[in-house]
Scaffold this motif. Structure first.
Motif, mmCIF file in Angstrom:
data_model
loop_
_atom_site.group_PDB
_atom_site.id
_atom_site.type_symbol
_atom_site.label_atom_id
_atom_site.label_comp_id
_atom_site.label_asym_id
_atom_site.label_seq_id
_atom_site.Cartn_x
_atom_site.Cartn_y
_atom_site.Cartn_z
ATOM 1 N N UNK A 147 0.826 -1.222 0.000
ATOM 2 C CA UNK A 147 0.000 0.000 0.000
ATOM 3 C C UNK A 147 0.854 1.263 0.000
ATOM 4 N N UNK A 197 3.940 1.645 -0.989
ATOM 5 C CA UNK A 197 4.660 1.813 -2.266
ATOM 6 C C UNK A 197 3.693 2.265 -3.362
ATOM 7 N N UNK A 198 2.466 1.723 -3.360
ATOM 8 C CA UNK A 198 1.483 2.132 -4.372
ATOM 9 C C UNK A 198 1.118 3.612 -4.221
ATOM 10 N N UNK A 221 3.085 5.962 -3.311
ATOM 11 C CA UNK A 221 4.168 6.716 -3.963
ATOM 12 C C UNK A 221 4.061 6.641 -5.479
ATOM 13 N N UNK A 222 3.748 5.453 -5.970
ATOM 14 C CA UNK A 222 3.638 5.282 -7.427
ATOM 15 C C UNK A 222 2.503 6.158 -7.970
ATOM 16 N N UNK A 223 1.365 6.132 -7.270
ATOM 17 C CA UNK A 223 0.202 6.909 -7.711
ATOM 18 C C UNK A 223 0.509 8.408 -7.711
ATOM 19 N N UNK A 248 3.401 9.803 -8.143
ATOM 20 C CA UNK A 248 4.263 10.101 -9.294
ATOM 21 C C UNK A 248 3.472 10.089 -10.598
ATOM 22 N N UNK A 249 2.557 9.123 -10.713
ATOM 23 C CA UNK A 249 1.764 9.044 -11.939
ATOM 24 C C UNK A 249 0.806 10.228 -12.059
ATOM 25 N N UNK A 250 0.308 10.712 -10.932
ATOM 26 C CA UNK A 250 -0.591 11.877 -10.954
ATOM 27 C C UNK A 250 0.133 13.114 -11.475
ATOM 28 N N UNK A 301 2.231 13.146 -13.797
ATOM 29 C CA UNK A 301 2.291 13.050 -15.263
ATOM 30 C C UNK A 301 0.984 13.470 -15.919
ATOM 31 N N UNK A 302 -0.126 13.127 -15.279
ATOM 32 C CA UNK A 302 -1.432 13.386 -15.888
ATOM 33 C C UNK A 302 -2.287 14.241 -14.966
ATOM 34 N N UNK A 313 -8.472 9.970 -15.470
ATOM 35 C CA UNK A 313 -7.729 9.359 -14.377
ATOM 36 C C UNK A 313 -8.238 9.761 -13.011
#
Lengths: 217, 179
Positions: free
Chosen positions: A25, A27-28, A30-32, A34-36, A38-39, A45
């Motif tokens: 959870x 790590x996700x 952090x990933x989310x 970073x992805x946010x 971008x978009x 999204x």
């Protein structure tokens, strides 16, 4: 294939069976995040919104409304407070000061004369008046800043008939006089001497004379 | 088969930027990816960093994944190991020493059999970072010295030297553990 030593094969097998920490959870998240980045503007999204106020986690819009209303209230209060501080001070009601009558003619004050002994010498007050008899030449009184005592308005360049006014007190320099409009009017009313010198009005007196012809007849 | 189909479906959705599919794909591959990340990292936080950076790269470049060239697991493995090696390169330098052939010191298997996986990983993590990386690449993940040299931009001799160093240190540690 690599030639592993016997203990290395055993070691590799054991390591590959090792359990993994449960950090999925975190790590996700952090990933989310970073992805946010971008978009940011892609509406596809965005997670479904919990209220008509907008997207975000449930309850986000509620906090958004609260924070917005607090900010707006603070801004309005600040504006009102600043308006109150910026108001010009109420002018206090002060009766208009009466103008003290000023000397219309320059006066040499005897008090400024040097004191001799206990007595102050008597100094005549000299009023440099316009003597029409002595001022036969045409001149100009230039005064760019004197004011009308009646209207309290600046008067520009004034031309007078009685031209240059000399310092009767013998100060050597021409005296610039502050002349109010009333005095000016009075002066402008002075008439030029008319007629021929030496001939007075009496010389033009018409007398009724007796006609001899009427008596004779 | 169901899992493979689900994986393939998620990959298609991830290519369209579907956030739900990205999360499902991540959770589906978490165990596989984390097991690799933890082998190359010093601790769990370091492994978490490797994971998050690697998966962001996966989702950003998923358009370039070609199923004809290999499995998605292999593609993901390469990304995870590359990210882990980047972390190691940031904090350590590889030796310039070289060897013709890596030494092969003898280690009694009984010592390794007595130790659990966590204990073994602890011993490996205590190796110098560069030596640790080479040892895991060679012994656990099956890379050759040539591949390691290309991956780490070092010579094959240097890769062998690091493997020899790792073996010597581990032999000493495991011998002490046996006593």
């Amino acid at each position: 294939l690599n030639q592993l030593l016997q203990y290395e094969q055993l070691l590799a097998e054991k390591i590959q069976q090792s359990p993994v920490p449960d950090m999925a959870d975190a790590i996700w998240a952090n990933i989310e995040l970073e992805l946010d980045k971008d978009l940011p503007d892609d509406p596809g999204n965005e997670p479904p919104s919990s209220s008509p106020g907008g997207g975000g986690a449930p309850g986000t819009s509620f906090y958004f409304y609260i924070v917005t209303s607090v900010v707006i209230t603070a801004l309005v209060l600040t504006f009102v407070w600043m308006q109150g501080n910026n108001k010009p001070a109420q002018p206090s009601v002060v009766p208009p000061a009466r103008e003290t009558p000023t000397n219309r003619t320059p006066v040499i004050d005897s008090s400024s004369a040097p004191v001799v002994g206990n007595k102050r010498p008597i100094v005549p007050v000299i009023s440099p008046r316009i003597d029409s008899g002595n001022t036969s030449t045409r001149g100009t009184i230039i005064n760019s800043a004197f004011t009308d005592s009646l209207l309290n308005q600046p008067i520009g360049r004034i031309e007078t008939d009685s031209v240059t006014i000399k310092d009767n007190a013998g100060l050597g320099a021409p005296v610039t006089l502050a002349i109010d409009s009333a005095m000016k009017q009075k002066e402008t009313l002075l008439k030029k001497p008319k007629g021929v010198r030496g001939i007075t009005d009496d010389d033009y007196k018409i007398r009724a004379e007796k006609k001899d012809s009427t008596r004779k007849g | 088969v169901i899992l493979e189909q689900e994986l393939a479906d998620n990959i298609v959705l991830c290519r369209n930027g579907n956030r739900k599919a990205q999360e499902q794909l991540y959770r589906q591959l978490y165990g596989f990816a984390m097991a690799m990340a933890i082998r190359y990292s010093r601790d769990e936080l370091d492994a978490g960093d490797i994971m998050s950076h690697a998966f962001v790269k996966v989702f950003r470049s998923i358009q370039s994944y070609d199923p004809a060239k290999g499995s998605f697991h292999a593609w993901l493995k390469r990304i995870i190991i590359n990210e882990a090696l980047d972390h190691i390169k940031q904090r350590s330098r590889f030796s310039s020493e070289e060897l013709e052939k890596a030494e092969e010191p003898y280690v009694d298997n009984s010592a390794i059999e007595k130790m659990d996986a966590a204990g073994l990983m602890l011993q490996i993590k205590q190796l110098p970072p560069a030596t640790h990386a080479v040892f895991v690449l060679y012994v656990v993940d099956g890379y050759t010295h040539q591949q390691i040299a290309g991956q780490l931009q070092i010579s094959e001799g240097t890769s062998k030297w690091h493997l020899s160093e790792a073996r010597k240190i581990l032999q000493q540690k495991l011998s002490n553990y046996k006593k």
